[in-house]
Design a protein around this motif. Sequence first.
Motif, PDB file in Angstrom:
ATOM      1  N   SER A 211       0.831  -1.209   0.000  1.00  0.00           N
ATOM      2  CA  SER A 211       0.000   0.000   0.000  1.00  0.00           C
ATOM      3  C   SER A 211       0.863   1.256   0.000  1.00  0.00           C
ATOM      4  CB  SER A 211      -0.917   0.013   1.222  1.00  0.00           C
ATOM      5  OG  SER A 211      -1.986  -0.891   1.054  1.00  0.00           O
ATOM      6  N   VAL A 212       1.880   1.266   0.823  1.00  0.00           N
ATOM      7  CA  VAL A 212       2.741   2.442   0.964  1.00  0.00           C
ATOM      8  C   VAL A 212       3.609   2.645  -0.278  1.00  0.00           C
ATOM      9  CG1 VAL A 212       4.706   3.376   2.267  1.00  0.00           C
ATOM     10  CG2 VAL A 212       2.714   2.438   3.475  1.00  0.00           C
ATOM     11  N   MET A 213       4.166   1.562  -0.806  1.00  0.00           N
ATOM     12  CA  MET A 213       5.029   1.698  -1.984  1.00  0.00           C
ATOM     13  C   MET A 213       4.222   2.122  -3.209  1.00  0.00           C
ATOM     14  SD  MET A 213       7.894  -1.317  -1.470  1.00  0.00           S
ATOM     15  CE  MET A 213       6.825  -2.624  -0.867  1.00  0.00           C
ATOM     16  N   SER A 214       3.007   1.589  -3.342  1.00  0.00           N
ATOM     17  CA  SER A 214       2.142   2.003  -4.445  1.00  0.00           C
ATOM     18  C   SER A 214       1.800   3.488  -4.338  1.00  0.00           C
ATOM     19  CB  SER A 214       0.869   1.161  -4.446  1.00  0.00           C
ATOM     20  OG  SER A 214      -0.016   1.594  -5.439  1.00  0.00           O
ATOM     21  N   LYS A 215       1.427   3.923  -3.143  1.00  0.00           N
ATOM     22  CA  LYS A 215       1.064   5.331  -2.931  1.00  0.00           C
ATOM     23  C   LYS A 215       2.248   6.261  -3.220  1.00  0.00           C
ATOM     24  CE  LYS A 215      -0.151   8.622   0.709  1.00  0.00           C
ATOM     25  NZ  LYS A 215      -0.351   8.817   2.157  1.00  0.00           N
ATOM     26  N   LYS A 216       3.427   5.892  -2.734  1.00  0.00           N
ATOM     27  CA  LYS A 216       4.586   6.767  -2.888  1.00  0.00           C
ATOM     28  C   LYS A 216       4.967   6.959  -4.358  1.00  0.00           C
ATOM     29  CE  LYS A 216       9.450   7.376  -1.669  1.00  0.00           C
ATOM     30  NZ  LYS A 216      10.578   6.946  -0.805  1.00  0.00           N
ATOM     31  N   TYR A 217       4.970   5.868  -5.123  1.00  0.00           N
ATOM     32  CA  TYR A 217       5.501   5.951  -6.481  1.00  0.00           C
ATOM     33  C   TYR A 217       4.438   6.142  -7.567  1.00  0.00           C
ATOM     34  CZ  TYR A 217       9.829   4.560  -4.268  1.00  0.00           C
ATOM     35  OH  TYR A 217      10.944   4.525  -3.461  1.00  0.00           O
ATOM     36  N   LEU A 218       3.146   5.906  -7.220  1.00  0.00           N
ATOM     37  CA  LEU A 218       2.100   6.014  -8.232  1.00  0.00           C
ATOM     38  C   LEU A 218       0.934   6.911  -7.834  1.00  0.00           C
ATOM     39  CD1 LEU A 218       1.939   2.251  -9.311  1.00  0.00           C
ATOM     40  CD2 LEU A 218       3.018   4.120 -10.575  1.00  0.00           C
ATOM     41  N   GLY A 219       0.825   7.239  -6.552  1.00  0.00           N
ATOM     42  CA  GLY A 219      -0.285   8.074  -6.108  1.00  0.00           C
ATOM     43  C   GLY A 219      -1.352   7.270  -5.379  1.00  0.00           C
ATOM     44  N   GLU A 220      -2.319   7.988  -4.799  1.00  0.00           N
ATOM     45  CA  GLU A 220      -3.330   7.317  -3.964  1.00  0.00           C
ATOM     46  C   GLU A 220      -4.283   6.451  -4.779  1.00  0.00           C
ATOM     47  OE1 GLU A 220      -4.930  10.677  -1.797  1.00  0.00           O
ATOM     48  OE2 GLU A 220      -3.741  10.123  -0.027  1.00  0.00           O
ATOM     49  N   THR A 221      -4.546   6.823  -6.031  1.00  0.00           N
ATOM     50  CA  THR A 221      -5.377   6.000  -6.914  1.00  0.00           C
ATOM     51  C   THR A 221      -4.557   5.623  -8.135  1.00  0.00           C
ATOM     52  OG1 THR A 221      -7.399   7.129  -6.213  1.00  0.00           O
ATOM     53  CG2 THR A 221      -7.513   5.867  -8.241  1.00  0.00           C
ATOM     54  N   ILE A 222      -4.512   4.318  -8.421  1.00  0.00           N
ATOM     55  CA  ILE A 222      -3.735   3.838  -9.569  1.00  0.00           C
ATOM     56  C   ILE A 222      -4.668   3.217 -10.600  1.00  0.00           C
ATOM     57  CG2 ILE A 222      -1.724   3.457  -8.113  1.00  0.00           C
ATOM     58  CD1 ILE A 222      -2.255   0.451  -8.276  1.00  0.00           C
ATOM     59  N   ASP A 223      -4.153   3.046 -11.803  1.00  0.00           N
ATOM     60  CA  ASP A 223      -4.979   2.463 -12.863  1.00  0.00           C
ATOM     61  C   ASP A 223      -5.142   0.957 -12.690  1.00  0.00           C
ATOM     62  OD1 ASP A 223      -5.499   4.758 -14.745  1.00  0.00           O
ATOM     63  OD2 ASP A 223      -3.311   4.831 -14.706  1.00  0.00           O
ATOM     64  N   ILE A 224      -4.012   0.250 -12.569  1.00  0.00           N
ATOM     65  CA  ILE A 224      -4.040  -1.219 -12.575  1.00  0.00           C
ATOM     66  C   ILE A 224      -3.193  -1.764 -11.430  1.00  0.00           C
ATOM     67  CG2 ILE A 224      -3.456  -3.304 -13.885  1.00  0.00           C
ATOM     68  CD1 ILE A 224      -3.670  -1.539 -16.449  1.00  0.00           C
ATOM     69  N   HIS A 225      -3.758  -2.702 -10.695  1.00  0.00           N
ATOM     70  CA  HIS A 225      -2.994  -3.466  -9.707  1.00  0.00           C
ATOM     71  C   HIS A 225      -3.061  -4.918 -10.159  1.00  0.00           C
ATOM     72  CE1 HIS A 225      -1.217  -4.910  -6.085  1.00  0.00           C
ATOM     73  NE2 HIS A 225      -1.438  -3.825  -5.375  1.00  0.00           N
ATOM     74  N   ALA A 226      -1.909  -5.578 -10.207  1.00  0.00           N
ATOM     75  CA  ALA A 226      -1.865  -6.939 -10.752  1.00  0.00           C
ATOM     76  C   ALA A 226      -1.038  -7.868  -9.881  1.00  0.00           C
ATOM     77  CB  ALA A 226      -1.305  -6.909 -12.173  1.00  0.00           C
ATOM     78  N   GLY A 227      -1.257  -9.166 -10.088  1.00  0.00           N
ATOM     79  CA  GLY A 227      -0.510 -10.185  -9.359  1.00  0.00           C
ATOM     80  C   GLY A 227      -1.153 -11.540  -9.573  1.00  0.00           C
TER      81      GLY A 227
END
Length: 468
Positions: A211-227
């Motif tokens: 959650s923190v790494m996504s927010k820091k490098y991409l912002g609070e809302t992102i387009d795609i989360h995958a896995g």
Amino acid sequence: MKIYNTMTRQKEEFVPIEEGRVRMYVCGPTVYNLIHIGNARPMIVFDTFRRYLEYKGYEVAYVSNFTDVDDKIIAKALEEGVDAAEISARYIEECRKDMAAMNVKPATVHPMATQEIDGMIEMIAALIEKGYAYQAADGTVYFRTGRFERYGRLSHKNLEDLQAGHRDIKVTGDLKEEPFDFVLWKPKKEGEPAWESPWSEGRPGWHIECSVMSKKYLGETIDIHAGGEDLIFPHHENEIAQSEAASGRQFARYWMHNGFLNIDNQKMSKSLGNFFTVREIADRYDLQVLRFFMLSAHYRSPLNFSADLMEAAKNGLERILTAAENLKRLIDGAQAQEMTAEEKELYAGAQEYQKKFEAAMEDDCNTADAVSAVFELVKYINIHALGQNTKEYLDSLYNELHILCDVLGIVIEREEEILDDEIDQLIKERQEARKNKDFARADEIRDELAQKGIILKDTREGVTWRRA
């Protein structure tokens, strides 16, 4: 372009938050050992999707983390008598080598959890302040799943049913308010790495890291989360809960998950003896074959790995490489002339396969159908590329094949074949490097030979080699 969204269980038209730009986060490996072929599947399929987005003209901010603090890393460090940081650094380096060998592009950023602890402490503090998290008596911080009303949307699980089914396991001394509350911060145990926090000297829980790494490098809302689909619950479900509770905003607009990889129709596990690392597969095949195999099925479908299917992938890849090689030979001998009217018509026919390729990729990244379109193009090239054709026409065919294969991450230009004497000389140099404990140089030589299709095997009798 349509993407199957795990959240809504349907294909949706892809519309990015910002026109021309895509923010994409893909959960990376926990680095306590060499990556296995199950790890390789999401790396390859989402790298391919990224390549297609870039082919379509998007600027892609692609973030994929390394989980470098975890129980398994700590256990490995204790087993070897070294620091956990030494284990994670070693296997991050090895992972990068395997990714390069599979032609997986480096992420825009590869963040490491241990470098983002301050951000995790900050988010946890915000969750406590908002009433979504609480500190237990031992210094553990938990997230209140019951407080987050939308919990279970991604996995389509009902929290009340989950809690009802687990209330009977609550035992004396359990510091959670509810069984499905999950850890945000855990206090230190003897021999573990730890960081100072307002609650205890300890380390973050797994879910808060992404959650923190996504927010820091991409912002609070992102387009795609995958896995991988194994991450849907609880990892991605928990990411949504803590991220949206902290920000009050939607965390990710589209959720993409790849299916499981089975080995000879069985789940991969060490206990069954069917557990393979990417490095072990590299001892038997060029890893371009592994990549091609992974793309032979739709990413959401279960994929069965077997020797027969890998041989089929090897033969299929060989058809493409041979066609490219023959085309190059024709180009070298062609007259430097412009396309004739007849050739222009033929080239227009070839471009129909590019359209089929794009239609497949636009339909939820259907790489299986995209590969079929490439095979059709290869067949067309084999029929319609001749010695008397002009250089412009042949170049155009080659460029089309090259572009489509590049989207798939398939390299169609073979490495120049290395001579036996050169191989023997490099093996001798590698042996000397190992004798002198220059393991970095020894690894470099092994990788150099692997890139040229030479597979080394260390045995008690010495080093043997073969061509892939």
